[in-house]
Design an enzyme around this catalytic site. Structure first.
Site, mmCIF file in Angstrom:
data_model
loop_
_atom_site.group_PDB
_atom_site.id
_atom_site.type_symbol
_atom_site.label_atom_id
_atom_site.label_comp_id
_atom_site.label_asym_id
_atom_site.label_seq_id
_atom_site.Cartn_x
_atom_site.Cartn_y
_atom_site.Cartn_z
ATOM 1 N N SER A 152 -11.282 20.106 2.631
ATOM 2 C CA SER A 152 -10.552 19.205 1.736
ATOM 3 C C SER A 152 -9.120 19.677 1.495
ATOM 4 O O SER A 152 -8.373 19.034 0.754
ATOM 5 C CB SER A 152 -11.278 19.079 0.399
ATOM 6 O OG SER A 152 -11.393 20.352 -0.235
ATOM 7 N N ASN B 264 -17.402 24.686 -8.908
ATOM 8 C CA ASN B 264 -17.762 23.428 -9.563
ATOM 9 C C ASN B 264 -16.948 23.214 -10.836
ATOM 10 O O ASN B 264 -16.334 22.156 -11.038
ATOM 11 C CB ASN B 264 -19.257 23.402 -9.889
ATOM 12 C CG ASN B 264 -20.109 23.392 -8.642
ATOM 13 O OD1 ASN B 264 -19.592 23.332 -7.524
ATOM 14 N ND2 ASN B 264 -21.429 23.452 -8.806
ATOM 15 N N THR C 38 -0.225 -24.406 -18.299
ATOM 16 C CA THR C 38 -1.651 -24.106 -18.247
ATOM 17 C C THR C 38 -2.194 -24.855 -17.038
ATOM 18 O O THR C 38 -1.759 -25.974 -16.746
ATOM 19 C CB THR C 38 -2.394 -24.562 -19.519
ATOM 20 O OG1 THR C 38 -2.270 -25.985 -19.661
ATOM 21 C CG2 THR C 38 -1.820 -23.879 -20.760
ATOM 22 N N HIS C 39 -3.115 -24.235 -16.320
ATOM 23 C CA HIS C 39 -3.647 -24.809 -15.075
ATOM 24 C C HIS C 39 -2.530 -25.069 -14.060
ATOM 25 O O HIS C 39 -2.666 -25.935 -13.195
ATOM 26 C CB HIS C 39 -4.400 -26.121 -15.342
ATOM 27 C CG HIS C 39 -5.424 -26.038 -16.426
ATOM 28 N ND1 HIS C 39 -6.692 -25.530 -16.224
ATOM 29 C CD2 HIS C 39 -5.355 -26.370 -17.754
ATOM 30 C CE1 HIS C 39 -7.367 -25.583 -17.361
ATOM 31 N NE2 HIS C 39 -6.576 -26.072 -18.301
ATOM 32 N N SER D 2 14.343 -12.655 7.039
ATOM 33 C CA SER D 2 13.397 -12.957 8.111
ATOM 34 C C SER D 2 13.986 -12.537 9.451
ATOM 35 O O SER D 2 15.196 -12.628 9.663
ATOM 36 C CB SER D 2 13.099 -14.462 8.132
ATOM 37 O OG SER D 2 12.475 -14.847 9.338
ATOM 38 N N LYS E 135 16.449 -17.213 5.291
ATOM 39 C CA LYS E 135 15.432 -16.764 4.353
ATOM 40 C C LYS E 135 15.915 -15.622 3.454
ATOM 41 O O LYS E 135 16.621 -14.727 3.892
ATOM 42 C CB LYS E 135 14.180 -16.301 5.108
ATOM 43 C CG LYS E 135 13.410 -17.389 5.815
ATOM 44 C CD LYS E 135 12.817 -18.392 4.836
ATOM 45 C CE LYS E 135 11.747 -17.811 3.944
ATOM 46 N NZ LYS E 135 10.560 -17.340 4.677
ATOM 47 N N GLU F 186 5.838 -9.534 -3.889
ATOM 48 C CA GLU F 186 4.689 -9.902 -3.064
ATOM 49 C C GLU F 186 3.846 -8.659 -2.762
ATOM 50 O O GLU F 186 2.613 -8.709 -2.770
ATOM 51 C CB GLU F 186 5.158 -10.550 -1.764
ATOM 52 C CG GLU F 186 5.790 -11.922 -1.940
ATOM 53 C CD GLU F 186 6.225 -12.517 -0.608
ATOM 54 O OE1 GLU F 186 5.345 -12.736 0.243
ATOM 55 O OE2 GLU F 186 7.429 -12.757 -0.427
ATOM 56 N N TYR G 166 -23.923 18.865 -9.755
ATOM 57 C CA TYR G 166 -22.878 18.674 -8.755
ATOM 58 C C TYR G 166 -23.483 18.325 -7.402
ATOM 59 O O TYR G 166 -24.521 18.875 -7.009
ATOM 60 C CB TYR G 166 -22.005 19.930 -8.613
ATOM 61 C CG TYR G 166 -20.930 19.758 -7.551
ATOM 62 C CD1 TYR G 166 -19.783 19.043 -7.833
ATOM 63 C CD2 TYR G 166 -21.109 20.261 -6.265
ATOM 64 C CE1 TYR G 166 -18.811 18.848 -6.853
ATOM 65 C CE2 TYR G 166 -20.159 20.072 -5.281
ATOM 66 C CZ TYR G 166 -19.004 19.359 -5.580
ATOM 67 O OH TYR G 166 -18.048 19.157 -4.613
ATOM 68 N N GLN H 76 -16.660 15.484 -3.677
ATOM 69 C CA GLN H 76 -15.382 15.848 -3.052
ATOM 70 C C GLN H 76 -14.572 14.592 -2.735
ATOM 71 O O GLN H 76 -13.334 14.635 -2.685
ATOM 72 C CB GLN H 76 -15.644 16.635 -1.766
ATOM 73 C CG GLN H 76 -14.388 17.012 -0.984
ATOM 74 C CD GLN H 76 -14.707 17.879 0.216
ATOM 75 O OE1 GLN H 76 -15.198 18.997 0.061
ATOM 76 N NE2 GLN H 76 -14.461 17.365 1.404
#
Length: 519
Positions: free
Chosen positions: A77, A164, A209-210, A331, A337, A344, A371, A376
């Site tokens: 690790s 540990n 809303t919506h 772009s 663009k 995003e 443990y 790990q």
């Protein structure tokens, strides 16, 4: 615990700590991250596979063979947990001091250990330390290097300690620092949003809303809604910080020790609230990581919603905002663009943070106490979650500082949608008409507007009275988005005075200097 939360809350009003959470270095196809101090050179982390000359494992007394190269590379690790080096050294220093205080090692041995650990830390920061995969992890690398450096005294350091409880101590210290850094990033985004609100006083936008036009709201009010969300995010992190700030060191493998250690001393030296009460829980608990990544995930969702709103608003269809060139991209094929790519990606990277949480939940769901080596696998998702959420917060603040609201376009958009309809219903309620009846009357007035292709305020009094005789000349004080906004007065509403109070609160809480702002 209450005092800790209060202290942590106060710390949010201070500049963020001078650490870079992640120093990113690619090593043998893997990516490693390390805490570093900005005032020092960035550590050049070197990873070395010593399979040609493997040394005996520090745990290898009962083994007659070395593990195979495949097992070694699969189980190591060090390629990612070297990020914990600073905290591993902190924990070892506290542990050595406690052992000396309890007479388990001599003061001379303690001093040699502390000096050796200081030297190892300097080597790591200078990029001179060699990380060896045959030493498995950050803890064994540092302990073995200490043994190479000072000899026998280093072998006493692991008295009354297991990997540990050692790794859990390091990990809790790392997460504590990470939370403090994220809190600083949250505050900077909050400040950016409040400053954006201060610079757009009185600007009315359609509220949705919506995704359908609903009622007129002040832009300031909408921006402060995100500030409120971020404040709850900060509160969750502070709660998490308070719960994780308990010390596992001294729990050893799972059962504690018969040696006369002082766990309260090490806990205090490492600025923990107290030692963990149960040694089995101390080495098996990952609730603090789950809670941390859960808090990060909720923050990521909030940032994704902000990103979605600004991406929509930057479109030609909305045209409410224009990002500056400094936070936009183009772009490769369409020269016209101008894309709000940072937001995003904020929206997209929320999936990573949520995925990191799901990884940890899945990892922990079937593990017995205490443990297990599976644990790990808790590090990499946590490191990724922290790195990603900090990046999302930073770029969101950068974007907020580099957009302008197109007031003319917004003004032209306001008449559509009969945004003052609910305010007109309130007018009738003030005339003692039951709300359901008022709702029906205003609905018929809107239908008349649709047939005439006009706004409610453009209806004549006779036309309104043809729907209900209750209408009088004072009705025009309720019609139009400006009048509608003026009529909002309930606590927390979008009324001008209410929003001014909200702004004053956040300016004071975040200690914002208003010089140069339009309000």
């Amino acid at each position: 615990m209450e005092s800790l939360v209060a202290a942590s809350s106060r710390s949010r009003l201070l500049p963020s700590p001078s650490v870079d959470l992640f120093n990113q270095t690619k090593l043998k196809g893997r990516v490693s991250f390390a805490f570093i101090n900005r005032s020092k050179p960035k550590p050049k982390l070197v990873l070395c596979n010593m399979s040609a000359s493997k040394e005996a494992k520090l745990w290898g007394g009962r083994f007659e063979e070395s593990v195979t190269d495949a097992v070694e590379m699969f189980t190591e690790s060090i390629s990612f947990d070297k990020v914990l080096y600073k905290h591993d050294i902190m924990g070892s220093k506290a542990h050595a001091s406690m052992l000396a205080n309890q007479g388990l090692i001599s003061e001379n041995d303690r001093d040699k250990i502390l000096q050796g650990l200081d030297e190892i830390e300097k080597q790591i920061i200078a990029g001179e330390f060699v990380w060896r995969t045959d030493r498995e992890d950050v803890h064994m690398n540092i302990e073995a290097a200490l043994t190479d450096m000072i000899g026998e005294p280093a072998k006493k350091l692991h008295t009354a300690r297991s990997r540990n409880d050692q790794v859990l101590t390091d990990f809790r210290l790392w997460c504590r620092d990470a939370i403090d850094t994220i809190l600083g990033s949250i505050k900077r985004l909050q400040i950016a949003l409040v400053k954006l609100a201060l610079n757009n006083k009185g600007l009315i936008i359609p509220g949705y809303t919506h995704l359908q036009r609903a009622q007129p709201v002040l832009l300031q009010h909408l921006l402060l809604a995100y500030v409120e969300q971020l404040e709850r995010d900060a509160g969750r992190l502070l709660d998490c910080r308070a719960r994780l700030n308990f010390c596992p060191l001294g729990a050893c493998a799972l059962a504690g020790t018969g040696l006369p250690i002082d766990r309260f001393m090490t806990s205090n030296d490492l600025k923990f609230t107290a030692p963990m009460r149960n040694s089995i829980d101390a080495v098996s608990d990952r609730d603090f990581v789950l809670e941390f990544l859960s808090a990060n995930s909720i923050t990521a969702i909030h940032l994704s919603r902000l990103g979605e709103e600004w991406v929509l608003w930057a479109s030609e269809e909305f045209g409410f905002i224009t990002p500056s060139d400094s936070v936009s991209t183009g772009s490769s094929i369409m020269p016209q663009k101008k894309n709000p790519d940072p937001m995003e990606l904020v929206r997209g990277k929320s999936a990573r943070v949520i995925g990191d949480l799901v990884t940890l939940l899945t990892l922990c769901k079937g593990l017995p106490l205490a443990y297990n080596r599976d644990l790990q696998e808790d590090k990499e998702p946590t490191f990724d979650s922290v790195k990603t959420i900090i990046g999302m917060l930073q770029v969101s603040a950068e974007f907020a500082q580099n957009i302008t609201f197109n007031q003319e376009r917004i003004q032209k958009a306001l008449p559509a949608g009969h945004l003052d309809a609910t305010t007109l219903a309130d007018y009738l309620v003030n005339k003692q008409i039951p709300f359901r009846t008022s709702h029906d009357i205003v609905g018929r007035a809107v239908a008349l507007c649709v047939s005439k292709n006009c706004q409610l305020r453009e209806l004549s009094l006779d036309e309104l009275r043809s729907i209900s005789p209750v209408f009088d000349k004072d009705v025009y004080q309720y019609l139009g988005v400006e009048n509608a906004v003026k009529k909002f007065s309930s606590y927390g509403s979008t009324g001008s005075s209410c929003v001014a109070d909200q702004l004053d609160y956040w300016v004071s809480k975040l200690e914002i200097n208003q010089v140069g702002h339009s309000s």
